[in-house]
Scaffold this active site. Structure first.
Site, short mmCIF file in Angstrom:
data_model
loop_
_atom_site.label_atom_id
_atom_site.label_comp_id
_atom_site.label_asym_id
_atom_site.label_seq_id
_atom_site.Cartn_x
_atom_site.Cartn_y
_atom_site.Cartn_z
N GLU B 55 -11.07 6.43 -31.96
CA GLU B 55 -10.40 5.19 -32.83
C GLU B 55 -10.00 6.31 -34.27
OE1 GLU B 55 -11.76 1.71 -34.08
OE2 GLU B 55 -9.87 1.03 -35.95
N ASP B 66 -10.46 -3.16 -45.15
CA ASP B 66 -11.03 -2.10 -45.04
C ASP B 66 -12.68 -2.00 -46.02
OD1 ASP B 66 -11.26 -0.56 -42.12
OD2 ASP B 66 -9.20 -0.19 -43.46
#
Lengths: 434, 273
Positions: B55, B66
């Site tokens: 990924e 995040d």
């Protein structure tokens, strides 16, 4: 509306304006537009984790709207706590500087409890939080106005409160950090990215993703994912509704122009809404021109931006060729934001409202002028609207009015928080005093 | 639709591994940390150490899903001048190892590049598809069309807060696999993988998904082994990125990265299914 030759403000003469607005309204009242989309703008560009909470909020909000008890409670709080209705003040000594025989009225949101229009939305959402049974609110703040309003409502309604504020802004607005802490809120300085409002919103969204089941994100403006743009606008509609009635009482007329500053755009949507479907009323939103749009150091989304997605909504956005958010600049922290509410992007596209940049210098000159001519110290954000109206002066004659121009400005906040910035700007403190 | 699409490279690989009786290890790294070439080297080292699917993250200024570890790496990447278009060359080089390469990207960089051109160039580079943390299927009409046109995977996320209706909608719109966030929160190491992860995988399968991988909060080989007992894939990001952030130099970073990737792969392989 583009067929009429634009003046500086891009506003057409009266006859053309009336035809154009009437044509826009044929699809239904502009003022009643609901989310999630305003034309091609708006939507929900957020992590899936938040969708359930946004649906819950949307449902709770529309149930509350239909419940007379909710409206009555909000009205009671506004009357007994906020200090509504806020006054409408004619400012003739200021208006003389606009010229063109204009009469200028200020809608005095600066006189609300906590010092700005922000409290209108905060109390509405805080009452919703109680209905949803959540115990904690989080908020972002730039200059601190929304953070202070949220901390205030949290104290009043017994909610736990965390405010995210860019580290850079906590330094620039140390007094507001102290105010929020006095009110019992936790203030978390955000030390990542540009360390300003945009990054405070990122951090608030991260907190919300982790704590969404117990926490409400009390977003402070008409941006973000649906239902925030629609809901926050609705909580601020009271500004325009009151101003319209007050102006009618004073003058017997509608204004010829309504002006407001536009950061995220909540105070502007609040005052515009009551006039969106009035064909004779020009609407002006003034953005932060910073050091000038050509300098690259500004926050003028409509002059220097393009459609894109940030913080959950598609709207106009200051971005680079890669879609990365561009750094912004403004002397006013409250307008220093790279995107703008999607309903403004829609009104811009329709040509129903005109958005123009005002530089730091123009805003500070207008700030000083209002202080000296009317004894009112405005927020620097609101001074952008004052400066924008001063610049309209020379074009008033081209509006072809059969009466003296009547201009309504939303004075969205007071300048107590800005005294230090202004003192530095104007060199009012000697070295031994500063 | 997951797995039933014949064209999905990711689903094909996940099915092969399932037939071998084990889950896949999906490893995340951001493009441009420590620089573009260095991130390609790191991804290849990760594959050599046993990662089954890569990924690759597109750096973005406002990564709201995040946590601090990935934010730091991404900030460094952007400060170093990484451009979005560099992702295609990097995908091509990593895909040359033979593993499926998915690109993880927030939505605005794709919108700015153009959804159709991005899909076209990703497919040309040999990319497998996209993971889109801030795009829900409801807003993804353009991407659904472009991914069909270019035979690319669409990995949407589900969360413990997703309703049964939304699980069904997301499962139907996804191709490749469905990304189940193990816990409510942003990426980053956690002491425990959420208890709700196993339930979410079961619920997502019940809603129609064939392949479900679990990410967010998985950092140790023990956690990977645990997740591998109930999911089709284990997604690890922050823990891998941290090995690079903490290393004194890129070569040492790659060694630490490969060591952790190897341990995670062993953990996944040890799990009984």
């Amino acid at each position: 509306m583009t067929s009429t030759p634009p003046a500086r403000g891009g506003a057409p003469a009266s006859a053309a304006l009336r035809r154009a607005v009437a044509a826009l309204g044929e699809r239904g009242p502009l003022a009643e537009q609901t989310g999630p989309y305003f034309g091609e703008f708006g939507g929900r560009f957020v992590p899936e984790a938040l969708i359930a909470a946004l649906d819950e909020l949307d449902t709770a909000y529309h149930k509350a709207l239909a419940d007379p008890a909710f409206g009555a409670e909000l009205e009671r709080l506004h009357r007994t706590y906020t200090g509504r209705p806020s006054p409408l003040t004619e400012v003739p000594r200021f208006a003389a500087h606009v010229g063109g025989r204009a009469r200028v009225f200020l809608k005095r949101e600066d006189l609300n409890h906590t010092g700005s229009h922000k409290i209108n939305n905060v109390l509405g959402q805080a009452l919703l939080v109680k209905r949803m049974g959540k115990k904690r609110v989080i908020a972002e703040t730039g200059a601190g106005q929304h953070g202070v309003a949220t901390a205030t409502a949290a104290a009043l309604l017994d909610l736990e409160c965390t405010v995210y504020m860019g580290e850079e802004d906590t330094r620039r607005q140390a007094l507001n950090v102290a105010r929020m802490r006095l009110l019992g809120a936790e203030v978390i300085p955000v030390k990542i990215g540009s360390r300003t409002l945009k990054d405070a919103i990122n951090e608030a969204l991260r907190d919300w993703v982790a704590n969404v089941e117990t926490t409400h994100y009390l977003l402070g403006t008409v941006t973000g994912p649906h239902p925030f743009p629609e809901m926050v606008r609705d909580f601020h509609r009271v500004i325009g509704e009151e101003a319209r009635a007050q102006l009618a009482e004073e003058t017997g007329r509608l204004p010829d122009a309504v002006a407001a500053c536009v950061g995220g755009g909540s105070n502007a949507m609040g005052i515009f809404n009551a006039f969106l479907d009035e064909p004779g009323v020009r609407l002006f939103g003034f953005e932060a021109g910073g050091e000038g749009v050509d300098s690259g150091r500004h926050a003028s989304r409509f002059s220097g931006g393009a459609p894109g997605v940030l913080h959950g909504a598609r709207s106009f956005l200051l971005q680079d060729d890669d879609g990365q958010t561009r750094p912004t600049h403004s002397v006013s922290a409250g307008l220093d934001y790279p995107s703008v509410g999607p309903e403004h992007a829609w009104l811009h596209g329709l040509g129903r409202a005109t958005y123009l940049p005002v530089t730091d210098t123009e805003a500070m000159d207008a700030f000083s002028l209002l202080c000296r001519t009317e004894g009112i110290i405005p927020a620097i954000e609101s001074a952008h609207a004052l400066a924008g109206v001063l610049a309209l002066g020379p074009e008033l004659a081209s509006w072809d009015l059969d009466h003296d121009p009547l201009i309504l400005i939303n004075l969205s906040g007071r300048g107590d928080k800005d005294v230090e910035t202004a003192a530095q700007w104007f060199g009012l403190l000697g070295e031994d005093e500063s | 639709m997951t797995g039933t699409a014949t064209g999905s490279r990711t689903a094909t690989r996940l099915h092969e591994l399932r037939d071998q009786g084990r889950a896949a290890l999906v490893g995340y790294l951001p493009l441009g940390y420590p620089d573009v070439a260095g991130s390609v080297d790191a991804a290849r080292a990760m594959v050599e150490a046993g990662v089954d699917v890569v990924e690759l993250g597109v750096p973005y200024t406002d990564p709201v899903m995040d946590g601090p570890t990935i934010q730091r790496a991404v900030e460094h990447s952007l400060a170093g001048g990484t451009r979005v278009r560099e992702v295609f060359g990097a995908v091509e080089q990593i895909a040359a190892t033979g593993v499926p390469v998915l690109v993880m990207t927030y939505w605005n960089p794709v919108l700015r590049y153009g959804v159709e051109p991005f899909a076209r160039d990703l497919a040309a580079a040999g990319g497998a598809g996209l993971i889109t943390p801030d795009l829900i299927p409801d807003e993804g009409a353009q991407w659904l069309a472009a991914s069909e046109e270019h035979d690319l995977d669409r990995v949407f996320l589900v969360a413990p807060s997703s309703t049964p209706e939304r699980l069904a909608l997301t499962a139907a719109a996804s191709r490749g696999f469905v990304y189940a966030a193990s816990t409510m929160g942003v990426t980053g190491a956690r002491a425990q993988v959420g208890e709700r992860a196993e339930q979410l995988v079961a619920d997502t399968r019940a809603a129609g998904a064939d392949l479900v991988c679990v990410g967010v909060g998985v950092s140790t080989p023990e956690q990977a082994a645990e997740v591998a007992t109930f999911a089709d894939g284990v997604i690890v990001g922050s823990a891998l990125v941290r090995t690079l952030l903490d290393a004194p130099d890129p070569a040492a970073g790659r060694r630490e990265l490969a060591r952790l990737a190897g341990d995670l792969a062993a953990g996944v392989a040890s799990a009984r299914r």
